[in-house]
Write an enzyme that holds these catalytic residues in place. Structure first.
Site, mmCIF file in Angstrom:
data_model
loop_
_atom_site.group_PDB
_atom_site.id
_atom_site.type_symbol
_atom_site.label_atom_id
_atom_site.label_comp_id
_atom_site.label_asym_id
_atom_site.label_seq_id
_atom_site.Cartn_x
_atom_site.Cartn_y
_atom_site.Cartn_z
ATOM 1 N N HIS A 1 47.949 31.045 39.918
ATOM 2 C CA HIS A 1 47.364 30.427 38.720
ATOM 3 C C HIS A 1 45.860 30.424 38.966
ATOM 4 O O HIS A 1 45.393 31.072 39.897
ATOM 5 C CB HIS A 1 47.918 29.005 38.545
ATOM 6 C CG HIS A 1 47.611 28.128 39.691
ATOM 7 N ND1 HIS A 1 48.317 28.189 40.893
ATOM 8 C CD2 HIS A 1 46.648 27.201 39.875
ATOM 9 C CE1 HIS A 1 47.798 27.335 41.743
ATOM 10 N NE2 HIS A 1 46.777 26.721 41.170
ATOM 11 N N GLU B 1 37.546 21.542 41.400
ATOM 12 C CA GLU B 1 38.623 22.466 41.019
ATOM 13 C C GLU B 1 39.095 22.117 39.605
ATOM 14 O O GLU B 1 39.397 22.980 38.790
ATOM 15 C CB GLU B 1 39.739 22.255 42.037
ATOM 16 C CG GLU B 1 41.029 22.914 41.813
ATOM 17 C CD GLU B 1 42.029 22.391 42.854
ATOM 18 O OE1 GLU B 1 41.978 22.859 44.011
ATOM 19 O OE2 GLU B 1 42.852 21.500 42.525
ATOM 20 N N HIS C 1 44.400 31.803 42.488
ATOM 21 C CA HIS C 1 44.887 31.670 43.860
ATOM 22 C C HIS C 1 46.356 31.242 43.844
ATOM 23 O O HIS C 1 46.894 30.834 42.819
ATOM 24 C CB HIS C 1 44.039 30.677 44.668
ATOM 25 C CG HIS C 1 44.143 29.246 44.248
ATOM 26 N ND1 HIS C 1 43.710 28.209 45.040
ATOM 27 C CD2 HIS C 1 44.639 28.677 43.119
ATOM 28 C CE1 HIS C 1 43.917 27.063 44.420
ATOM 29 N NE2 HIS C 1 44.474 27.298 43.270
ATOM 30 N N CYS D 1 51.464 24.557 42.577
ATOM 31 C CA CYS D 1 50.442 25.457 43.132
ATOM 32 C C CYS D 1 51.055 26.528 44.018
ATOM 33 O O CYS D 1 50.350 27.439 44.464
ATOM 34 C CB CYS D 1 49.404 24.662 43.918
ATOM 35 S SG CYS D 1 48.564 23.450 42.890
ATOM 36 N N ASP E 1 33.791 35.205 42.038
ATOM 37 C CA ASP E 1 33.888 34.961 40.593
ATOM 38 C C ASP E 1 34.799 36.002 39.943
ATOM 39 O O ASP E 1 34.640 37.209 40.151
ATOM 40 C CB ASP E 1 32.497 35.028 39.954
ATOM 41 C CG ASP E 1 32.545 34.686 38.474
ATOM 42 O OD1 ASP E 1 33.460 33.955 38.046
ATOM 43 O OD2 ASP E 1 31.653 35.139 37.737
ATOM 44 N N HIS E 2 35.737 35.527 39.139
ATOM 45 C CA HIS E 2 36.708 36.401 38.484
ATOM 46 C C HIS E 2 37.506 37.222 39.502
ATOM 47 O O HIS E 2 37.843 38.380 39.258
ATOM 48 C CB HIS E 2 36.025 37.326 37.453
ATOM 49 C CG HIS E 2 35.722 36.628 36.160
ATOM 50 N ND1 HIS E 2 34.695 35.709 36.044
ATOM 51 C CD2 HIS E 2 36.311 36.677 34.934
ATOM 52 C CE1 HIS E 2 34.661 35.255 34.804
ATOM 53 N NE2 HIS E 2 35.626 35.810 34.107
#
Lengths: 142, 142, 142, 142, 142, 142
Positions: free
Chosen positions: F39, F130, F14, F33, F79-80
């Site tokens: 990242h 996270e 994200h 971020c 996911d991924h």
């Protein structure tokens, strides 16, 4: 041949201060670890031994004998202790985790012969974690 | 409404000894934690706050403000310190993790108003782990 | 001689796609890791060094020098980065953790001489965990 | 050359009882692990392989091939099983973690040749943790 | 008021099989956990109590009393045991972690009054982890 | 009544960037971020449900039904994946872990009714980590 590692935990306090350095050199070198009244850690100690597996019992080491040795030679002397004030090796040497690891290795080596039957198993390595970020290992092959 | 928990770590040393009890009562009550020269721990501190998510930024708390508050009010005073000798709250109270948790909660509460904008977010809970076996929690609802 | 391991953490994103393979070969080989917009990980990097313990300070390595080297040569370049888009080594090579580990090892090796005094300590090994299930190690003895 | 370690988990039950020893010798040797109806563990198995990194794909091992081999030769036979009753190797040998590790290593070695292309990668080591306190390693160099 | 959580570990074996269901319904419902000879786990048990901090001692609970209660009422009966064969509660009920948690909570509740002085501290919650993926909690407020 | 928590893992990438803020405000607010190419993280998702234990089966929830719901409504979508580019909810909202948690909670809530029989069990809480330092919880009681 198999390697068996057994985990022990202890907590202790210490202060890092090298007698041969000045106050300001000590502060620069050790930072917060040089605070005058000391601090402490939950140490994690892993003892690794190496030996053949006994075909009758399926065991490579008698864990009770290892626990007795670590209890008597290590934990009794350093668990819940102030390393600077209560462990003789640190009258001279600074109780860094490097030196603590070397002291633990010496204490295990010196008691090994009387704790186990001849030649089986061998002390191979110790690993001491001061925090999860700083880990120290000492092994029999230097 | 969302709960955010942020983890901090510090290490400190302490000795458990209640001034109102005799030497032998102290030894019986605190065991190894009463050893005269103290010992120490790697403490893990989790601070939980509660608040709405800002629709523009997607954030429930400004982490830098929380880090500054924890750094100034907590870590500067207790990280790499001897709790008995260096933290005023433990001139009288015994530095058990119960009392350490209460002291940390008071220090966070007292600084909360000036660290964050009014009403957002609220301090909800702290959790302090002295070892992985002993964990202490103090929350805003008693 | 002692081995010291210091842990660092960083997060990054990447996409696994080999330019010499077809689209369907890439999907078959890398599975979800080939998704076109990439994904990411919290990487754990352990740097292991080896050296004697200084008898005056009780230290095997100056941690500040190691932190500076890792910060400047590794973390600044890859922490919170997209490996494919922002790290030059991955213009050609696929940013698998194998290749990421080799790149980190090269970057540490190339900066080692200027970060530490001659011969002490030696870079022995790095270990990079992409998840707790997949771990990669590269060591000085091949 | 790189070392890749992949983690697997399984759970199983066992009873430690050496047929060549008397009831009381078994109780003395194995303690609670000799309780007549058995007990169990969540085992963690780490398989370490060693090989060069393919310059085209950036991979040292095809993980799907490794997963298939571990699944078929190891997990299918021992995951959620009673080692004494259901694994042939433990008709004779005591299902200690030492012997379980040796059995896993043999099963991986025997299937290795047909699971991977010639010479790449090599099985280097397995590590089996019965609990976080007791860890067993078996490696290709004895 | 403070909440204190203390961690205990034990290992046991079990088989999930509901007597009121057919063989094929059991296999469909419990999957690998229905294998006929059972399997086992390393369970992690967290016991949470709630109470005021004694101003003289700084303690919320006498840990030795808690350890004695957990040792006598829980660990002696289930550690290194086969739950189906050796724990009376599981003659009728299926030894799922749900039922194991309820049984542990009942055993702690029934012994609480004689283990601690009146009203202090209260049993608030237990948490049992069968693996790191499956966790069960039972609390005093239903 | 019992609470059951089941753990899932996924990884995603994200970038944090609020469209209503300037470039420099974004850099100041989100720091690393906000790096333009994004990242990623290994997220840990814990889903907690609450319900009675079925007296016949000893179960509080059918895990396969929960896994199917989480797989279909959550993992397949995120996911991924790159959250900004591939998840519709983040066309407008910033993909902070606060917003990701709210989105996951909405997706679970909306599918709950068709995944489980009426009233049993209830979705009580989700928890998303996270990193081990930053944890987010959203619960049914606000």
């Amino acid at each position: 041949m198999i390697r068996l590692t057994r985990r022990y935990r202890f907590c202790a306090s210490h202060r890092l201060h090298a007698p041969g350095l000045s106050e300001s050199e000590n502060r620069a070198l050790y930072g917060k670890c040089n605070h005058p009244f000391g601090h402490g850690h939950n140490y994690v100690l892993d003892v690794s031994v190496r030996g053949p597996v006994d075909p009758d019992t399926g065991l490579a080491v008698e864990l009770e004998a290892l626990d007795r040795l670590v209890g008597r030679n290590i934990l009794e002397a350093i668990d819940h202790r102030n390393l600077n004030a209560e462990v003789e090796a640190f009258r001279e040497a600074v109780p860094t985790s490097e030196n603590l690891g070397l002291e633990i290795y010496r204490r295990l080596s010196s008691g090994w012969g009387s704790a186990f039957p001849p030649n089986r198993p061998a002390l191979e390595k110790i690993r001491i974690a001061e925090t999860e970020k700083n880990i120290f290992e000492i092994s029999s092959h230097g």
